[in-house]
Design a protein around this motif. Structure first.
Motif, short mmCIF file in Angstrom:
data_model
loop_
_atom_site.label_atom_id
_atom_site.label_comp_id
_atom_site.label_asym_id
_atom_site.label_seq_id
_atom_site.Cartn_x
_atom_site.Cartn_y
_atom_site.Cartn_z
N ILE A 1 0.87 -1.20 -0.24
CA ILE A 1 0.07 -0.13 0.14
C ILE A 1 0.88 1.15 -0.12
O ILE A 1 1.90 1.24 0.81
CB ILE A 1 -1.05 -0.13 1.12
CG1 ILE A 1 -1.93 -0.97 1.38
CG2 ILE A 1 -1.69 1.35 1.40
CD1 ILE A 1 -3.03 -0.94 0.17
N VAL A 2 0.64 2.24 -0.94
CA VAL A 2 1.23 3.23 -1.10
C VAL A 2 0.50 4.77 -1.09
O VAL A 2 -0.86 4.29 -1.71
CB VAL A 2 2.00 3.48 -2.53
CG1 VAL A 2 2.77 4.97 -2.55
CG2 VAL A 2 3.08 2.22 -2.53
N LYS A 3 0.67 5.70 -0.30
CA LYS A 3 0.14 6.83 -0.51
C LYS A 3 0.98 7.95 -0.84
O LYS A 3 1.80 8.45 -0.02
CB LYS A 3 -0.66 7.32 0.81
CG LYS A 3 -1.32 8.51 0.88
CD LYS A 3 -2.58 8.70 0.09
CE LYS A 3 -3.24 10.06 -0.16
NZ LYS A 3 -4.23 9.98 -1.25
N THR A 4 0.71 8.67 -1.99
CA THR A 4 1.21 9.68 -2.26
C THR A 4 0.38 11.08 -2.40
O THR A 4 -0.68 10.86 -3.09
CB THR A 4 2.20 9.77 -3.67
OG1 THR A 4 3.11 8.75 -3.70
CG2 THR A 4 2.79 11.10 -4.10
N TYR A 5 0.67 12.10 -1.67
CA TYR A 5 -0.47 12.93 -1.45
C TYR A 5 -0.26 14.07 -2.78
O TYR A 5 0.81 13.97 -3.44
CB TYR A 5 -0.17 13.85 -0.25
CG TYR A 5 -0.98 13.49 0.82
CD1 TYR A 5 -2.20 13.27 1.02
CD2 TYR A 5 0.02 12.74 2.03
CE1 TYR A 5 -2.95 12.73 2.02
CE2 TYR A 5 -0.77 12.07 3.13
CZ TYR A 5 -1.98 12.23 3.24
OH TYR A 5 -2.59 11.47 4.28
N PRO A 6 -1.17 14.62 -3.25
CA PRO A 6 -1.16 15.69 -4.58
C PRO A 6 0.01 16.53 -4.43
O PRO A 6 0.34 16.71 -5.48
CB PRO A 6 -2.41 16.49 -4.31
CG PRO A 6 -3.31 15.79 -3.41
CD PRO A 6 -2.66 14.71 -2.38
N ASP A 7 0.60 16.90 -3.28
CA ASP A 7 1.88 17.64 -3.35
C ASP A 7 2.91 17.09 -3.61
O ASP A 7 4.19 17.50 -3.53
CB ASP A 7 1.82 18.60 -1.99
CG ASP A 7 2.16 17.64 -0.95
OD1 ASP A 7 2.06 16.49 -0.96
OD2 ASP A 7 2.40 18.22 0.33
N GLY A 8 2.95 15.69 -3.76
CA GLY A 8 3.91 14.63 -4.12
C GLY A 8 4.69 14.22 -2.96
O GLY A 8 5.66 13.39 -3.26
N PHE A 9 4.15 14.37 -1.96
CA PHE A 9 4.82 13.92 -0.50
C PHE A 9 4.32 12.24 -0.52
O PHE A 9 3.20 12.23 -0.53
CB PHE A 9 4.67 14.67 0.69
CG PHE A 9 5.07 13.93 1.77
CD1 PHE A 9 6.52 14.12 2.18
CD2 PHE A 9 4.19 13.31 2.72
CE1 PHE A 9 7.06 13.55 3.16
CE2 PHE A 9 4.91 12.69 4.15
CZ PHE A 9 6.40 12.69 3.98
N THR A 10 5.27 11.60 -0.48
CA THR A 10 4.64 9.92 -0.27
C THR A 10 4.86 9.69 1.32
O THR A 10 5.64 9.60 2.14
CB THR A 10 5.70 8.91 -1.00
OG1 THR A 10 5.45 9.37 -2.27
CG2 THR A 10 5.16 7.72 -1.01
N ALA A 11 3.51 9.50 1.95
CA ALA A 11 3.51 9.49 3.48
C ALA A 11 3.39 7.84 3.91
O ALA A 11 3.83 7.47 4.71
CB ALA A 11 2.18 9.89 3.74
N VAL A 12 2.82 6.98 2.79
CA VAL A 12 2.91 5.66 3.18
C VAL A 12 3.57 4.83 1.99
O VAL A 12 3.29 5.04 0.86
CB VAL A 12 1.66 4.70 3.22
CG1 VAL A 12 1.54 3.61 3.45
CG2 VAL A 12 1.03 5.66 4.53
N LYS A 13 4.81 4.18 2.45
CA LYS A 13 5.75 3.42 1.32
C LYS A 13 5.66 2.10 0.88
O LYS A 13 6.85 1.42 1.20
CB LYS A 13 7.05 3.96 1.50
CG LYS A 13 7.12 5.63 1.70
CD LYS A 13 8.66 5.87 2.18
CE LYS A 13 8.68 7.52 2.22
NZ LYS A 13 9.67 7.81 3.31
N GLY A 14 4.62 1.53 0.77
CA GLY A 14 4.49 0.14 0.25
C GLY A 14 4.46 -0.92 1.52
O GLY A 14 5.41 -1.65 2.10
N VAL A 15 3.17 -0.73 2.34
CA VAL A 15 3.16 -1.51 3.49
C VAL A 15 2.41 -2.74 3.33
O VAL A 15 1.36 -2.92 2.64
CB VAL A 15 2.30 -0.36 4.41
CG1 VAL A 15 1.63 -1.56 5.59
CG2 VAL A 15 3.23 0.45 4.94
#
Ligand code: ADP
Ligand code: ADP
Length: 228
Positions: free
Chosen positions: A9-23
């Motif tokens: 699971i990955v989360k990249t916010y619209p501003d480009g910041f990746t808060a969750v990196k493949g969980v």
């Protein structure tokens, strides 16, 4: 009730910041998993993706056997409790607890709603307060109403985001016992975010440690805290 499976699971916010990196995380049906980690490590983001309040950028989220990445929150059948448990101030305790049932697809009869509200209120010892408004309740009672709203739907899983952090130490202790008892009674799959070490050590079957958007460790509370 259902298992929850996170795959890369990955989360990249619209501003480009990746808060969750493949969980990757497998939460068994009925399991109670505690999620800990420093402020800003992605705990809330992860919970919000599970409940559907935040889009998943990449990876697969399954509840039971269903891939739910694209499902709206209401169709995931999960219940979330936040730290600032916003209750509806103009509604009674009864109507606050009944509220999610009234939103559900497929109308329930008033009789069914009443039975469910009273069962949840009974489990949380709120039966004597059903006609009161939130302003006239103690902090602990309000928190229990928020829990009531979560359990009344008999959702497939509970997601807690630091639900006790606004309570004083004494109430926190009481609610901790309450939550442990409730989860045992209901056997509902639970993911619980906390900063509190006592909660982390006593409530969960396993503790998952998140750091900078990556899962560092998943272990039993003993395994985690007994380390040298
Ligand atoms: P935690 O719950 O562990 O404190 P969060 O999930 O709230 O962490 O946040 C994880 C990271 O993502 C933080 O660095 C935070 O600043 C960032 N973040 C949160 N929401 C947004 C957003 N809407 N846009 C960009 N970055 C965000
Ligand atoms: P829709 O666009 O389909 O109406 P919304 O995003 O507006 O979906 O959310 C409404 C539904 O989502 C509610 O019925 C509620 O059950 C569910 N929902 C919203 N927030 C949460 C939450 N924090 N925890 C659990 N369910 C939620």
């Amino acid at each position: 009730m259902a298992s929850i499976t996170l795959e890369k699971i990955v989360k990249t916010y619209p501003d480009g910041f990746t808060a969750v990196k493949g969980v990757d995380l497998d939460i068994a049906d009925g399991e109670f998993v505690i999620l800990v980690g420093p402020s800003g490590c992605g705990k809330s983001t992860l919970l919000r993706m599970i409940v559907g309040l935040e889009d998943i950028t990449d990876g697969e989220l399954r509840i039971g056997d269903n891939v739910v990445n694209d499902l709206a929150p209401r169709d995931r059948d999960l219940a979330m409790v936040f730290q600032n448990y916003a209750l509806y101030p103009h509604l009674t305790v009864y109507e606050n607890i009944a509220f999610p049932l009234r939103l559900q697809r497929g109308a329930l009869s008033e009789q069914d709603i009443d039975a469910k509200v009273r069962r949840a209120a009974g489990l949380l010892e709120l039966t004597d307060h059903l006609e009161r408004k939130p302003a006239n309740l103690s902090g602990g009672q309000r928190q229990r109403v928020a829990m009531g709203r979560a359990i009344v739907r008999e959702a497939r899983a509970f997601l807690f985001d630091e639900p006790l952090s606004n309570l004083d130490a004494k109430l926190r202790g009481q609610m901790r016992t309450e939550i442990a008892r409730l989860q045992r009674a209901l056997g509902t799959t639970t993911v619980y975010v906390t900063h509190d070490q006592i909660e982390a050590m006593t409530l969960g079957d396993r503790v998952a440690v998140l750091k900078k958007g990556e899962l560092q460790q998943v272990a039993s509370p003993r395994g985690l805290y007994d380390q040298p």
